[in-house]
Motif scaffolding. Sequence first.
Motif, PDB file in Angstrom:
ATOM      1  N   ASP A  97       0.817  -1.218   0.000  1.00  0.00           N
ATOM      2  CA  ASP A  97       0.000   0.000   0.000  1.00  0.00           C
ATOM      3  C   ASP A  97       0.849   1.265   0.000  1.00  0.00           C
ATOM      4  O   ASP A  97       0.420   2.299  -0.514  1.00  0.00           O
ATOM      5  N   LEU A 139       1.891  -3.242  -6.325  1.00  0.00           N
ATOM      6  CA  LEU A 139       1.282  -2.110  -5.624  1.00  0.00           C
ATOM      7  C   LEU A 139      -0.233  -2.264  -5.582  1.00  0.00           C
ATOM      8  O   LEU A 139      -0.860  -2.686  -6.562  1.00  0.00           O
ATOM      9  N   GLU A 142      -4.677   1.676  -5.019  1.00  0.00           N
ATOM     10  CA  GLU A 142      -4.580   3.086  -4.637  1.00  0.00           C
ATOM     11  C   GLU A 142      -3.347   3.321  -3.769  1.00  0.00           C
ATOM     12  O   GLU A 142      -3.343   4.167  -2.863  1.00  0.00           O
ATOM     13  N   ALA A 143      -2.280   2.607  -4.082  1.00  0.00           N
ATOM     14  CA  ALA A 143      -1.038   2.744  -3.321  1.00  0.00           C
ATOM     15  C   ALA A 143      -0.439   4.138  -3.502  1.00  0.00           C
ATOM     16  O   ALA A 143      -0.752   4.856  -4.461  1.00  0.00           O
ATOM     17  N   ARG A 144       0.438   4.498  -2.567  1.00  0.00           N
ATOM     18  CA  ARG A 144       1.176   5.761  -2.678  1.00  0.00           C
ATOM     19  C   ARG A 144       2.672   5.454  -2.727  1.00  0.00           C
ATOM     20  O   ARG A 144       3.173   4.635  -1.954  1.00  0.00           O
ATOM     21  N   SER A 198      -4.274   4.810 -13.707  1.00  0.00           N
ATOM     22  CA  SER A 198      -3.975   4.208 -12.414  1.00  0.00           C
ATOM     23  C   SER A 198      -4.265   5.208 -11.301  1.00  0.00           C
ATOM     24  O   SER A 198      -4.045   6.410 -11.446  1.00  0.00           O
ATOM     25  N   VAL A 200      -2.716   4.859  -8.417  1.00  0.00           N
ATOM     26  CA  VAL A 200      -1.476   4.922  -7.634  1.00  0.00           C
ATOM     27  C   VAL A 200      -0.887   6.315  -7.791  1.00  0.00           C
ATOM     28  O   VAL A 200      -0.850   6.862  -8.903  1.00  0.00           O
TER      29      VAL A 200
END
Length: 301
Positions: A97, A139, A142-144, A198, A200
Amino acid sequence: MTHPPEKRAGVEETDLTGTTALVTGSTSGIGRGAALALGRLGADVVVHGRDDAAGAELVDELTASGSDARFVRADFSDVGAVRGLADEVRAETDELDLLVNNAGGFFREARLTGLGVEYTFHVNHLSPYLLTAELLDHLAPEARVVTTASDAHRGVTLDLDSVASIEDYSGWTAYQRSKLANVQFAFELAKRLSDRDSKVTSNALHPGAIPGSGFTRFLPTPLSQGAKLLNAVPGVTSVTDGAAALVYLAISDRVDGVSGRYFSKQRPATPSQAARYPEAQRRLWQRSAELLGIDEPLTVD
């Protein structure tokens, strides 16, 4: 009483249960502070560094706070070690995440890595680039991705032909160029992710001038001694403040969906003109893949 990073970032009520974070360079300094803050909020944390004892100590602290933590040792001047770090993250976690690209340093000695690349550029930029590339498919939706840069990037440009040379080496200039690369990388990653619809996000930050972080041990003696005196000066960024800046970008709902931005501490800032030049960002992305001998990640049609 000193407030912890999560309090200073205004995220102390955030519940990160079920969240997994990789924080590189987390056995000391702001990376360590950020890892502990994420763990206290419920995240499972992959700790990275080169010091086994420091890694084990941090894992113990995280475990005591309820975090499922593990340490992975990896030398960022070694391509195989970075790939090994990515392999272990993929094997030991369901998905990631938070990817906090924080590892790096300032190096006085002029030397080339096994790739024939100047050491500072390799450690501070090429390895985060490679690690991110290796973990793109791991990832969360909604990873950062957060990359520690520095306002030291201002005042320089990046000649990509020079990164394979140590002629007329200056440790400070090499560091500045690597930090410029960090900002350009974060922006180009954001752009390429957005082009694929995406969610991300990718952002870079200047965590502040932090005398207590250990960074100053690499500076020339007069600067190092002067920096140590700054520890007693009110207003100079502390390790806790620097960690708070990382934590803010990693989890604050105030930056939900924000991508391709540069922050100074916890505030949006405008990076240098060289950092904002799209063609330079694109060239760095492509040249980095060439230097590593890998296919270009997130290719543009």
